[in-house]
Design a protein around this motif. Structure first.
Motif, PDB file in Angstrom:
ATOM      1  N   ILE A  84       0.851  -1.196   0.000  1.00 40.90           N
ATOM      2  CA  ILE A  84       0.000   0.000   0.000  1.00 40.90           C
ATOM      3  C   ILE A  84       0.883   1.241   0.000  1.00 40.90           C
ATOM      4  O   ILE A  84       0.614   2.198  -0.731  1.00 40.90           O
ATOM      5  CB  ILE A  84      -0.980  -0.014   1.192  1.00 40.90           C
ATOM      6  N   VAL A  88       0.900   4.222  -2.813  1.00 37.88           N
ATOM      7  CA  VAL A  88       0.819   5.650  -2.486  1.00 37.88           C
ATOM      8  C   VAL A  88       2.043   6.374  -3.043  1.00 37.88           C
ATOM      9  O   VAL A  88       1.921   7.458  -3.628  1.00 37.88           O
ATOM     10  CB  VAL A  88       0.681   5.854  -0.957  1.00 37.88           C
ATOM     11  N   PHE A 161      -8.388   5.257   1.132  1.00 33.04           N
ATOM     12  CA  PHE A 161      -7.140   5.316   0.362  1.00 33.04           C
ATOM     13  C   PHE A 161      -7.403   5.699  -1.091  1.00 33.04           C
ATOM     14  O   PHE A 161      -6.609   6.427  -1.694  1.00 33.04           O
ATOM     15  CB  PHE A 161      -6.338   4.016   0.483  1.00 33.04           C
ATOM     16  N   THR A 164      -7.788   9.331  -0.937  1.00 36.65           N
ATOM     17  CA  THR A 164      -6.486   9.955  -0.683  1.00 36.65           C
ATOM     18  C   THR A 164      -5.643   9.997  -1.957  1.00 36.65           C
ATOM     19  O   THR A 164      -5.048  11.031  -2.286  1.00 36.65           O
ATOM     20  CB  THR A 164      -5.728   9.207   0.429  1.00 36.65           C
ATOM     21  N   ALA A 188      -2.123   9.405   5.887  1.00 38.54           N
ATOM     22  CA  ALA A 188      -3.020   8.314   5.473  1.00 38.54           C
ATOM     23  C   ALA A 188      -2.443   6.954   5.877  1.00 38.54           C
ATOM     24  O   ALA A 188      -3.166   6.099   6.394  1.00 38.54           O
ATOM     25  CB  ALA A 188      -3.250   8.380   3.967  1.00 38.54           C
TER      26      ALA A 188
END
Length: 192
Positions: A84, A88, A161, A164, A188
């Motif tokens: 993750i 990002v 997410f 975000t 986040a």
């Protein structure tokens, strides 16, 4: 004998994608498309029938390419939290490296069209749904492994997410401040 096309339709869709991505649908003129594709206006409409049909193909191409990159990271190896983080970081790096401030073509389409175009709306929802499903699957995997809080709502975290990631893309269009965007990403990730 059938006449062969004087251009590569896949390359034309790629070129059109870049023009639409930079200018949006409304901001793209047929002349810009003709210039970018290197074909005549008649050939443009013979091959793609309309500006809107070409936009749909370009949006699909963008979705296939960009969503695949994100999902490849999320479906990769290693702890879920790290995957993750890598997803990002991918969005953050793309946003900071975007000198033209084009953002995400899917997000741009959502903002430009809203709910006013059924086909574009479907394409946008499909892209976002695939991204959210991949995020949710990765979060659930992390929960099973004990890397992510098992009591957290995986669906809500995935939606957060997704929001975000798209928020980073939108903010970067207006103000690509690395500290601001990195802080948003770090905040986040602390929720996992």
């Amino acid at each position: 004998m059938a006449r062969t096309k004087g251009f590569d339709p896949d390359a034309a869709v790629d070129a059109a994608m870049d023009v639409f991505w930079s200018n949006g649908y409304a901001g793209t003129t047929p002349q810009q498309l003709v210039d970018a594709l290197g074909i005549g206006r008649g050939s443009l409409y013979n091959a793609f029938t309309s500006k809107h049909a070409l936009y749909e193909r370009a949006l699909r191409r963008y979705h296939e390419r960009e969503t695949a990159r994100l999902i490849e990271i999320l479906d990769g190896h290693g702890p879920a939290r790290e995957r993750i983080r890598a997803a990002v970081d991918l969005v953050l790096a793309a946003s900071l490296d975007d000198d033209e401030r084009r953002g995400c073509m899917v997000t741009n389409a959502a903002v430009e069209f809203g709910g006013r175009d059924e086909i574009v709306g479907h394409l946008v929802r499909r892209a976002l749904d695939r991204q959210q499903a991949a995020l949710k699957s990765t979060i659930e995997e992390g929960q099973r492994a004990g890397d992510i809080d098992r009591d957290a709502d995986a669906g809500a975290l995935a939606a957060f997410f997704l929001t975000t990631l798209n928020g980073i893309r939108v903010l970067a269009k207006a103000d690509p401040d690395p500290a601001r965007l990195s802080s948003l990403a770090d905040t986040a990730l602390r929720l996992l």
